[in-house]
Design a protein around this motif. Structure first.
Motif, PDB file in Angstrom:
ATOM      1  N   TYR A  20       0.826  -1.216   0.000  1.00  0.00           N
ATOM      2  CA  TYR A  20       0.000   0.000   0.000  1.00  0.00           C
ATOM      3  C   TYR A  20       0.859   1.266   0.000  1.00  0.00           C
ATOM      4  O   TYR A  20       0.312   2.377  -0.006  1.00  0.00           O
ATOM      5  N   TYR A  41      -4.508   4.764 -10.371  1.00  0.00           N
ATOM      6  CA  TYR A  41      -5.151   4.354  -9.119  1.00  0.00           C
ATOM      7  C   TYR A  41      -5.794   2.979  -9.266  1.00  0.00           C
ATOM      8  O   TYR A  41      -5.597   2.083  -8.426  1.00  0.00           O
ATOM      9  N   GLU A  42      -6.547   2.781 -10.337  1.00  0.00           N
ATOM     10  CA  GLU A  42      -7.203   1.489 -10.560  1.00  0.00           C
ATOM     11  C   GLU A  42      -6.179   0.389 -10.789  1.00  0.00           C
ATOM     12  O   GLU A  42      -6.396  -0.766 -10.407  1.00  0.00           O
ATOM     13  N   ILE A  69       0.124   3.485  -3.265  1.00  0.00           N
ATOM     14  CA  ILE A  69      -1.239   3.988  -3.455  1.00  0.00           C
ATOM     15  C   ILE A  69      -1.639   4.949  -2.335  1.00  0.00           C
ATOM     16  O   ILE A  69      -2.391   5.913  -2.570  1.00  0.00           O
ATOM     17  N   LEU A  70      -1.145   4.745  -1.120  1.00  0.00           N
ATOM     18  CA  LEU A  70      -1.483   5.657  -0.032  1.00  0.00           C
ATOM     19  C   LEU A  70      -0.871   7.035  -0.242  1.00  0.00           C
ATOM     20  O   LEU A  70      -1.359   8.027   0.309  1.00  0.00           O
ATOM     21  N   HIS A 124      -8.602  10.291   1.257  1.00  0.00           N
ATOM     22  CA  HIS A 124      -7.928   9.344   0.354  1.00  0.00           C
ATOM     23  C   HIS A 124      -7.721   7.995   1.040  1.00  0.00           C
ATOM     24  O   HIS A 124      -7.979   6.935   0.444  1.00  0.00           O
ATOM     25  N   TYR A 125      -7.287   8.012   2.287  1.00  0.00           N
ATOM     26  CA  TYR A 125      -7.077   6.763   3.012  1.00  0.00           C
ATOM     27  C   TYR A 125      -8.393   6.009   3.168  1.00  0.00           C
ATOM     28  O   TYR A 125      -8.442   4.773   3.039  1.00  0.00           O
ATOM     29  N   THR A 143     -10.127  -1.872  -0.519  1.00  0.00           N
ATOM     30  CA  THR A 143      -9.266  -3.054  -0.317  1.00  0.00           C
ATOM     31  C   THR A 143      -9.613  -3.806   0.961  1.00  0.00           C
ATOM     32  O   THR A 143      -8.808  -4.603   1.448  1.00  0.00           O
ATOM     33  N   TYR A 185      -3.147   0.200  -9.358  1.00  0.00           N
ATOM     34  CA  TYR A 185      -2.676  -0.188  -8.020  1.00  0.00           C
ATOM     35  C   TYR A 185      -3.685  -1.121  -7.344  1.00  0.00           C
ATOM     36  O   TYR A 185      -3.317  -2.150  -6.765  1.00  0.00           O
ATOM     37  N   LEU A 186      -4.955  -0.757  -7.391  1.00  0.00           N
ATOM     38  CA  LEU A 186      -5.979  -1.575  -6.749  1.00  0.00           C
ATOM     39  C   LEU A 186      -6.013  -2.981  -7.335  1.00  0.00           C
ATOM     40  O   LEU A 186      -6.117  -3.971  -6.601  1.00  0.00           O
ATOM     41  N   ARG A 232     -10.872   6.037   1.155  1.00  0.00           N
ATOM     42  CA  ARG A 232     -11.207   5.457  -0.147  1.00  0.00           C
ATOM     43  C   ARG A 232     -10.377   4.203  -0.419  1.00  0.00           C
ATOM     44  O   ARG A 232     -10.907   3.181  -0.862  1.00  0.00           O
ATOM     45  N   VAL A 233      -9.076   4.276  -0.139  1.00  0.00           N
ATOM     46  CA  VAL A 233      -8.196   3.127  -0.388  1.00  0.00           C
ATOM     47  C   VAL A 233      -8.584   1.950   0.514  1.00  0.00           C
ATOM     48  O   VAL A 233      -8.704   0.806   0.044  1.00  0.00           O
TER      49      VAL A 233
END
Length: 490
Positions: A110, A124-125, A113-114, A196-197, A204, A127-128, A199-200
């Protein structure tokens, strides 16, 4: 559907009361760790979160009563130049636990992405997708994944950053200024980072690898909560029964339909082009993977020799895949192939590959059928990850008739210069020709997705070689042309 994670709703006082001491909790974890070490399973504990919230202190308390010979800590910071030269998952796959291992990630997959608040949607997608693939891969292979995100309110975090600033100013060691900036940046834009955190973490928070959010205002309470969660999860993990080894379900897949190459021409012009293109790929920093699979004696080795004849040997590597070592068997089967995936600007050629999972291991019964069934999707996901990492991947399947294979085996037996190639295994595989053909048909049908297969009739070696060299030449030239277009557009 799971509810979204909202860090600002995490109660710093919400830890359950527990009279157990750190020593008691640590000794219980040590017992479970020994049981894990004796099993065929593994565990990965991820510790991530805001900077200056006590990741190091938490980690120290978690391992205090463990035997240091039987756990490993992997620290992830900004990628090095070598790590940046590989795809995103390269460094994390290499650090993943093997059978019986307990591994702690201080920061983790992470990390990028973080810190990607301003990344475009595609990045972003990407990384996910890679994170989902990585964690799902481990869990399917018997790894328990426990994820802790360490959180604090803005006021508490400000206090921690101030303390760290005083400490770093007193130390004034190398990198102190850079760490000061890195620690202060999330605080300066706290609300943006918080959103942002959230959302991530929400994206996940997988059923098979959920997040545990710890507010570390009270670090000792948070550490006890983490110890309790790890012991609870390990007990459940070790109590799970091994999956039943049911037979593979019968499939109805279309037979192989190989391309019949046209009459060959002189290979020398193609080989000259390939040597020139490899140098251009190096300048453009484009990594390439070429996979060769196929029927025994179909001519993979001879094709590779002709493919690389005029290439600079510093720019390519041929990975010949044989039976895995014990160390390989103790890790996820895809892990050993990450060792050979190329850096930017280099070429790796696989003489046999990760597809052995659904060919040799399937036909020879070397792997539980459930893992064989899962391997198709895992391989597709890995190739999708490579493509997202801007790796050009080409796959060739060379097939020949059974009569042709028989003739070539006999020729090897008669020719003193080729006899070294012939083994008892070659004759065993010949007797399983139909089983291998059926396995290859299913392989092509189920993995002809992110990277399409090029199935080539190799009954005539000269024709097959010319066809493949031309296909590689055209693909490399196309990748370079696309790279030129991207440069112009950007």
């Amino acid at each position: 559907m799971k509810e979204s994670i909202h860090l600002d709703r995490v109660d710093p006082e919400g830890f359950p009361k527990d009279g157990a001491s750190f020593k008691e909790l640590g000794e219980e974890l040590a017992v479970l760790q020994r049981a894990l070490s004796a099993s065929r399973r593994s565990a990965l504990v991820i510790i991530d979160g805001w900077e200056c919230v006590g990741k190091g202190k938490l980690l120290s308390r978690l391992v205090r009563d463990l035997d240091p010979k039987h756990y490993r800590v992997a620290l992830f910071e900004a990628p090095t130049s070598r790590e940046r030269a590989h795809t995103f998952l390269w460094r994390y796959m290499r650090a993943a636990p093997g059978r019986g291992d307990l591994v702690f990630f201080d920061r983790s997959q992470y990390y990028e992405i973080l810190r990607a608040l301003e990344a475009d949607r595609a990045t972003y997608e990407g990384y996910l997708a890679d994170i989902r693939f990585f964690e799902r891969l481990l869990v399917r292979d018997g790894t328990l994944v426990i994820k802790f995100f360490l959180h604090q309110t803005r006021a508490d975090l400000a206090g921690q950053v101030a303390k760290r600033r005083v400490q770093l100013t007193a130390e004034a060691g190398p990198g102190a200024q850079e760490e000061l900036v890195a620690n202060a940046l999330p605080l300066a834009y706290y609300e943006d980072h918080l959103a942002h955190y959230d959302r991530v973490l929400s994206a996940t928070d997988f059923d098979w690898a959920p997040w545990q959010v710890l507010n570390t205002r009270h670090q000792k309470r948070a550490a006890k909560a983490a110890l309790r969660e790890i012991t609870r999860a390990l007990k459940a993990h070790l109590a799970q029964p091994d999956p039943a080894d049911d037979p593979l379900p019968a499939g109805n897949y279309p037979p192989l339909d190989p391309v019949k190459p046209k009459a060959p021409e002189d290979l020398a012009p193609l080989q000259k082009d390939l040597g020139r293109l490899l140098k251009a790929l190096h300048r453009r920093q484009i990594p390439v993977v070429i996979v060769f699979e196929g029927t025994d004696t179909a001519g993979k080795g001879g094709t590779i020799r002709r493919l690389t004849r005029q290439m600079d040997p510093r720019g390519f590597h041929v990975a010949t895949v044989a039976a895995p070592s014990q160390a390989d068997l103790d890790r996820h089967y895809l892990g050993r192939f990450y060792r050979d995936f190329p850096e930017k600007g280099h070429l790796t050629i696989f003489d046999r590959s990760y597809y052995g999972r659904v060919l040799v291991e399937r036909v020879e019964g070397l792997t539980p059928t459930e893992r064989i069934s899962q391997a198709y999707d895992e391989i597709v996901a890995m190739e999708e990850s490579l493509v997202r990492g801007q790796v050009l991947v080409l796959k060739f399947l060379l097939v020949i008739d059974k009569a042709v294979q028989n003739d070539r085996l006999i020729d090897r037996a008669k020719d003193p210069d080729k006899r070294y190639k012939l083994t008892d295994e070659d004759w065993r595989n010949y007797n399983k020709y139909e089983a291998y053909t059926e396995a290859m048909a299913e392989m092509v049908a189920r993995t002809d997705k992110a990277v399409p297969w090029q199935v080539v009739d190799a009954n005539s070696k000269p024709e097959a070689r010319y066809h493949i060299l031309k296909a590689v030449r055209d693909a490399l030239a196309g990748a370079l042309a696309e790279s030129e277009d991207d440069c112009i557009c950007n």
